[in-house]
Design an enzyme around this catalytic site. Sequence first.
Site, PDB file in Angstrom:
ATOM      1  N   ASP A 178       0.817  -1.209   0.000  1.00 31.08           N
ATOM      2  CA  ASP A 178       0.000   0.000   0.000  1.00 31.08           C
ATOM      3  C   ASP A 178       0.853   1.262   0.000  1.00 31.08           C
ATOM      4  OD1 ASP A 178      -2.622   0.599  -0.361  1.00 31.08           O
ATOM      5  OD2 ASP A 178      -3.227   0.356   1.719  1.00 31.08           O
ATOM      6  N   ASP A 179       1.899   1.297   0.822  1.00 26.43           N
ATOM      7  CA  ASP A 179       2.774   2.474   0.835  1.00 26.43           C
ATOM      8  C   ASP A 179       3.501   2.636  -0.489  1.00 26.43           C
ATOM      9  OD1 ASP A 179       3.138   4.020   3.553  1.00 26.43           O
ATOM     10  OD2 ASP A 179       2.737   1.943   4.066  1.00 26.43           O
TER      11      ASP A 179
END
Length: 614
Positions: free
Chosen positions: A364-365
Amino acid sequence: MNQIKKQIHLLVEKLIQDQKSNGSWSFCFENGPITDSYMILLMITLAKRDSSVMKVLNRIIKMQSSDGSWKLYPDENPGNISATIEACLALLYCGKCAPDDPIMQKAKGFIMKHGGLQKANRLTKILLSLFGHQPWPSIPLLPIECLLLPTSNPYNLFNIVGYARVHLVPLMILAHQKLQIDLPHKNEVDQWLSGIPINVTEEEPLIHRKQIAHHFTHSQIKLEKLALQQGLDFMIKHTEIDGTLYSYTTSTFFMVFALHSLGYPFNHMYIQKAYNGLVTFLFPLDEGIYHLQETSSTVWDTSLLVYTLQQAGLPAEHPTIKKGIQYLLKRQQVKKGDWSIHNPYSQPGGWGFSDINTINPDIDDTSACLRALTPSTYRVQSIYSAWKRGVQWLLFMQNPDGGWPAFEKQTDPIWFRVSPKLRHVLADPSNSDLTGRTLEFLGNFTDQRGLSKPIEHACRWLFQHQQKDGSWYGRWGICYIYGTWAALTGLSAVGYDHTHPQVKKAVAWLSHIQNPDGGWGESCDSDRQQKFIPLGRSTTVQTAWALDALISVTTKPTKKIQAGIKYLLQRLSDPTIDDYPTGAGFAGQFYIRYHAYPFIWPLLTLSHYYQRYS
């Protein structure tokens, strides 16, 4: 549209002002009382008396509910026995409260009414053993020899996801060593605990020693010595530059005691550095009230904000964007971590969640940082090179089933699946929110929009995992609104529109659960019960997610969308009043209030509405 444009401008101006000199944004990553309680206990153990750390006590006291309990989220009913025990241990051991104080007696009454210590979770029982209030289990959850198993063995440590693994290693050492710490005020704590039903039955271990004994030829004593050394090496190898273990408070807390059980004095450099690293996680909330974060969310917040501000109209050449990009480029990870054990052919290129995170990138990051970088790749070659490395890492992290995990590829062994609860804690299977978010990035920001094999495989996985009611479960946000938002925006980005039957089903579900005030709201109970539980009120964050999902697959603004926008604009007069946790973490042990979210997601949604319909 004028009101929307005005609100976008106001939010953009505020966020520009909030940017730090190094290009990042710093918002609180706020969870329940567990990390505050742990920090107080660690401070007392190390015979310190830091005034800033003591201010977390004010938060602990403030969080007690009227029934005497502490909760992980506001509508948890009844309160949380583990959080209550841990908060009371902190208040008693630091001398802030006495056993007979009304708040202690009220908490004790709550614990006794709801089953006593037996109902506490495993970590709380470990705390009670660690501080000498009950014996350690005679049979550990995992025998220490598991640390010596090769990666070819199904029970090896690296079949467990990284955030669980860095907690398990120090806990395995502690359970083997059976360390007990005798602190001042222990008698007062024992006095307070007296009368609370214990009856702590030993839990069935995950793995019995006999299941793995045939793998070894050394004597038991030799094996244990080798395993303890392996555990020590693991902890040191996974310690970040600030001294914390994987940049988590809770794993660092247990590492300190594991080191001590192996002979390290409390004044040793490793332990002092770990404590000082945790002090940097303190975040001031109100006057005289601090919170000890589980970690910082600096990279996550910054990547989302750089992307969102560009969606709101700031050009890539704007100083705010350029500063944010430079910060993110410095946080791209350049060395292999545990993720490479099941993914040996991929080169590094991902990003992690916190400011101090060099070995634990996540999906996600990484996709969030890549979104932020994309508009700048056309003007600066070095940014394009960093972006390309990140995209390649992201694609290599796709699971064979077509979905994306959060941290590590193929970390979902079959032996976890006999217990859904165990799998939720220790595994990192493909999940809808990560798969949807990755699809959204690939479809909107790369040349992968056509149905390439990775995208086709991911779409098939998403469709197979849609709930019967049309929603998707999101693991890292609350919960079905979050998962459905991620899935719909991802599917829309790769070409699926409102005419597709499963998209229509999801749109109908979102429309059905809209509140009369135009907003959306979902309880953290959804995560516990694994089904949608309405909150009973709307939140700006969840409303923004629902609206963004609908906007992504709707060519014209519907009455449902218009009502949601109206609610959002009314609430944005003061975004800080949205204090409900909408993030989830560590398999139900943390529910997170991201202080940046009431700014990020409404701004992104209003920007997407303006772009699509203006």
